[in-house]
Write an enzyme that holds these catalytic residues in place. Sequence first.
Site, short mmCIF file in Angstrom:
data_model
loop_
_atom_site.label_atom_id
_atom_site.label_comp_id
_atom_site.label_asym_id
_atom_site.label_seq_id
_atom_site.Cartn_x
_atom_site.Cartn_y
_atom_site.Cartn_z
N HIS A 1 0.81 -1.21 0.00
CA HIS A 1 0.00 0.00 0.00
C HIS A 1 0.85 1.26 0.00
O HIS A 1 0.37 2.33 0.37
CB HIS A 1 -0.96 -0.01 1.19
N GLY A 2 2.14 1.12 -0.34
CA GLY A 2 2.98 2.28 -0.55
C GLY A 2 3.40 3.00 0.71
O GLY A 2 3.30 4.23 0.79
#
Lengths: 304, 188, 432
Positions: free
Chosen positions: B153-154
């Site tokens: 999810h970065g």
Amino acid sequence: MVRFFGFLVGLGFVGVAAWSLLWGVIAYVSEPPAETVEHRFHLHPEHVDFSFEGPLGRYDRQQLQRGFQVYKEVCAACHGLNQVAFRNLADLGYSEAEVRAIADQWQIQVPSINPETGEPAGRNPIPADRFPDPYPNETAARAANNNAFPPDLSLMAKAREGGAHYIHSLLIGYRNPPAELPEANRPGQGLYYNPYFANLNIAMPPPLTADGQVTYADGTPATINQMSTDVSAFLNWAAEPKLESRHQGGLVILIFLIFATILAYLSYRNIWAAAKRNVRATGPLDPANIARRQAAEREAGIEG
Amino acid sequence: MATVEHHEATAPAGEDGLRRRDFINIAAVSVAGVGGAALLYPLVNQMNPSADVLALAQIDVDISSIQPGQAIKTIWRKQPIFIRHLTPQEIEAANAVDVGSLRDPQTLADRTKPDKAQWLITLGVCTHLGCVPLGASEGENRGEYGGYFCPCHGSHYDTAARIRKGPAPTNLEVPEYEFMSDTAVRIG
Amino acid sequence: MSFPWAEEYRPKHPFMRWLDERLPLPRLVYGAVGGGYPVPRNLNYFWNFGVLAGVALALQIVTGIVLAMHYEANAETAFNSVEHIMRNVNQGWFLRYAHANGASFFFIVTYIHIFRGLYYGSYKAPREMVWMLGLVIFLLMMATAFMGYVLPWGQMSFWGAKVITGLFGAIPLVGEPVQQWLLGGFAPDQPTLTRFFSLHYLLPFVIFGVVVLHIWALHIPGSGNPTGVDVKSPQDTVPFHPYYTAKDGFGLGVFLILFAILLFFLPNYLGHPDNYIPANPLSTPAHIVPEWYFWPFYAILRAFTVDFILPAKLWGVLAMFASILLLFFLPWLDKSPVRSGSYRPTFRIFFWILIADVLVLGYCGGMPAEEPWVMLSQVATMYYFAHFLLILPILSMVERTLPLPNSISESVLHGEEQEAAPVGVKPATAAE
């Protein structure tokens, strides 16, 4: 119909069983089974007073440590202990550092890989490791031991009739074969006479040969009998390490259950108090009933 | 019911008697309840980590071969552990950050041992949803802050493995560990 | 359920009333084991064993489910995983010893339950279905116990599996394919272990289902009683709860005390040492014996030693299965109108001979197949079949039975003296 067929089937099975019995009796009478040599010379294990026996038995930590020393110095070269981990030795009273040192200095390495090349290699055991097997496989073990396979000892005290007593008797039981032992049962090449062993001839050479073979750390004189008793106790611990918590937990639970059962009995009597006056156990085992029944039978017999 | 009537008819009416008798029944049922509850303990406790699993909750790692700028992954409690040998530049970059501006304010010194600031040891488990962040192996994406980057999810972590950008709520967790020597670490 | 005077369920608490209107589960329980089930008031302690068997089943299922969380059904690791349970899992030794000894206790309790039924004629009309469902449970128990014993993959596990599946090999023509189908190979191995584990997990729930049917069928005519006389009036019964729940609670306490002594102080007493040796297909144990609860049947199996038209081995297999299956026909083999052995003096003698006979069979089954045990088991086998198939049918036709009491209350209100009085003669003193 059911009874008719039942009768036929019953006669059939009874008849065939009787036929088998007839031949069995004929064989038994014509040539009575001779006492086998094993039966005649085999000895049952001698009794030793171990501290862990009886409902409240506990292990003697000093004895276990001595027994471990015997295992380490005498047995471990050929016999594995692969259900036991080094960390379990803490149960014998060793400190964490001592356990770590025992593992690190163990004479057999744990199979591993070379981290650079991936080639098979060994490393020193850590406390979390189980005792490494002395031989990589059964074939290697047999090749090194005159085609005999030294069994793993982890469960030996539970895997033989007589347990630790058997191990002790076996270890001190080596002797010269009696003169009346038939030729066929005499120990052959690489076998040793031992009347405590199932077929009288064991491939293991006498492991405990002289007093003082092991120098005990606690100064106990290391007689053969002492070493054998100690290692038997140690192997019993190896097979049943939870014995002490089992005995202690069992005692607490038993006391609780007896208390609860007494209460349950009082409650049962209490609930039945009114009905009980009119209810009598009519079971066949009630002595009063039996007496009455017999009286009734006599009476019935006279009248009939 | 016949028996119930009978019961009432034959039992002496005394209040105390009835109360005492009820007490025995209640006591018996209560003790049985305690026994049943006690039986639940082993049934529940057997699902806790067993002795062999707990024995592996402590591992020794040799860190002598990790060069500055490099990191290794190892496994502790079946979870990845990142052991990173920080370069002086990375230490400087980590110390240059204003701690007050961080989502999870911690200095590099909080996350390393005294005099061992170059050794950053963290769990390789993103604090967002548990993915393994990239950046421990050569050539992996280290994210915008040169630390670790979680591709799920970065989440971007900096050189002290602190969360700087993305959804993760806290910094990468530092496990309990101690240096046995300059080259050996015991985790757990 | 069964008697018009059975108390109807009247919920006191509003929630129970709400629940009962939507799902009459409280009503069902109340009628099955609560105040709504009238039970003869004269049951003795032998009537405790049905409930005890139910408790034993529950204990086995609960301990079994948690053991399955740690056990590995893999021929390579099964033995070690059992030792892992014994050594590493929290209280694992307790769970495993409870499960292993629990099986023994389940059988002890069930055997007493069965012999109770044999003595008091519990198999007779109108309870034939209760009896037959009970036998189905017994057969399922034996299958479950046998497969469970294979799981630790010790020497006795392996060789027991080999011998028992080998029995099917004795069947003419289809024997060998059936045996291979059971094993999934030519000898017990990984496929055998995996399927035995699957079935060992499944069958207890099947047993539970049949237990429900067993109890359902029991509630149609209601429980029997030691006199064997039918319930005639409300005076003959008391409600199950609290009277028999209290009595069963006490019985359960005694049962658990004995169980705890075995579990905590003699956990391996009923087991065989060889099962602590890992399975080895190359080395047969000196004496292959099943667990003690199979010994009587094992003795019957080995009693047939001589070919007679059919091979001896096939006779043994047939006799072993017949020894259990014939019990299904018992209600029609023993036609005596008197149920209870207490009023059948001749039957009683044969009953106690049967008890001794089964004990002898059990002893012989545990001994090596040597003389004199083989001859002894042959004699005992003959009596076993003769008892059920020859003696009982004849006896039930010719036996002179003792006079029965007029009713349960009569027998209990006046003591047993009245039982001996000829039928129809009123006792001198009135009931109440």
